[in-house]
Design a protein around this motif. Structure first.
Motif, PDB file in Angstrom:
ATOM      1  N   THR A  79      -5.882  -6.542  -9.590  1.00  0.00           N
ATOM      2  CA  THR A  79      -5.769  -6.779  -8.153  1.00  0.00           C
ATOM      3  C   THR A  79      -4.416  -7.409  -7.822  1.00  0.00           C
ATOM      4  OG1 THR A  79      -6.646  -9.040  -8.202  1.00  0.00           O
ATOM      5  CG2 THR A  79      -8.265  -7.214  -8.031  1.00  0.00           C
ATOM      6  N   ALA A  80      -4.055  -7.323  -6.540  1.00  0.00           N
ATOM      7  CA  ALA A  80      -2.804  -7.919  -6.079  1.00  0.00           C
ATOM      8  C   ALA A  80      -2.808  -9.439  -6.281  1.00  0.00           C
ATOM      9  CB  ALA A  80      -2.576  -7.569  -4.615  1.00  0.00           C
ATOM     10  N   ARG A 132       5.529  -6.073  -3.523  1.00  0.00           N
ATOM     11  CA  ARG A 132       4.493  -5.030  -3.506  1.00  0.00           C
ATOM     12  C   ARG A 132       3.091  -5.645  -3.549  1.00  0.00           C
ATOM     13  NH1 ARG A 132       8.351  -2.515  -6.330  1.00  0.00           N
ATOM     14  NH2 ARG A 132       7.511  -2.704  -8.420  1.00  0.00           N
ATOM     15  N   ASP A 136       0.237  -5.280  -0.759  1.00  0.00           N
ATOM     16  CA  ASP A 136      -1.134  -4.861  -1.068  1.00  0.00           C
ATOM     17  C   ASP A 136      -2.164  -5.845  -0.515  1.00  0.00           C
ATOM     18  OD1 ASP A 136      -0.061  -2.678  -2.370  1.00  0.00           O
ATOM     19  OD2 ASP A 136      -0.445  -3.463  -4.399  1.00  0.00           O
TER      20      ASP A 136
END
Length: 193
Positions: A79-80, A132, A136
Motif C-alpha cells: 500500500t501507499a 507517487r 496514491d
C-alpha cells in the motif's frame, strides 16, 4: 593494468569507509589510506587528488546503493501508506549507520556544489517514489508534502543523533520511538502522532 587499478581504487574506497566508521572524518587522511592499503602515500595521489575526491567517489558509489536499498524496501510494500512508512524507516535506519553518518558529515564540508548537486539528483529519485505514494493516498499537493516529509525525516535523524541527555523533555527516547513517532506524524499528522 586497468583491472589492477580498479582493484586498488576499490581497496582505497574500502579503507576510506573503514577509517570513517572507526574514527570519523578526522581519520580520513592520505597517510592512513596508504597504511590501510599497503600503498605508498604518493600512490594514493595517483587515484585521488584530494580528500574531497575520495569523499566524492564514496558518494558516487555508496549513495546510489543506499537509495536502492530504500527503494527496494518501498517497492516491496503493498500500500501507499506502507511505502511511506518504509521510506521514513529506511532513511532513519540508514542514518543510524556510522559509515553513512561519517560520509554525510564529511561530504557537507568537502564537496563542491557540483558534487552536492549530483547527490541531490540521486535523492530526487527517492522523492519521486514518495510523491507517487502521496498521489496514491489522494494528497492534494504531493510534491509539497514530500518536501515537508523529508523535513520530518531530517528532524528525526537529528533527534536520534543527539545524546539522550541533550534531548529536551524526554531522556529515554529510543531510536525506535523516534522512528515510530516520525512514521505516525508522516501518516497521520499531529492529531495522532
Amino acid at each position: 593494468m586497468a583491472e589492477h587499478r580498479q582493484l586498488q581504487r576499490a581497496a582505497l574506497l574500502d579503507a576510506a569507509r573503514t577509517l570513517l566508521t572507526e574514527g570519523g572524518k578526522e581519520a580520513l587522511t592520505f597517510p592512513a589510506l596508504a597504511a590501510r592499503t599497503g600503498l605508498a602515500r604518493s600512490s594514493v595521489y595517483e587515484y585521488f587528488r584530494s580528500r574531497a575526491a575520495v569523499v566524492e567517489a564514496l558518494c558516487e558509489v555508496d549513495f546510489p546503493l543506499w537509495a536502492a536499498e530504500i527503494e527496494a524496501g518501498m517497492e516491496s510494500c503493498d500500500t501507499a501508506a506502507e511505502r511511506i512508512e518504509a521510506y521514513v524507516r529506511g532513511q532513519l535506519a540508514l542514518a543510524a549507520d556510522p559509515r553513512h553518518r561519517a560520509v554525510v558529515a564529511i561530504s557537507a564540508l568537502e564537496l563542491d556544489e557540483a558534487a552536492r548537486e549530483r547527490i541531490r539528483a540521486a535523492h530526487g529519485r527517492l522523492a519521486g517514489l514518495v510523491v507517487r505514494a502521496l498521489e496514491d493516498l489522494g494528497h492534494e499537493r504531493p510534491r509539497l508534502a514530500a518536501a515537508l516529509l523529508q523535513g520530518v525525516v531530517e528532524s528525526a535523524v537529528r533527534r536520534a543523533e543527539q545524546p539522550a541527555t541533550a534531548r529536551t523533555g524526554c531522556l529515554t527516547e529510543s531510536p525506535e520511538e523516534i522512528a515510530d513517532t516520525a512514521v505516525a506524524l508522516a501518516l497521520h499528522g499531529l492529531s495522532r502522532a
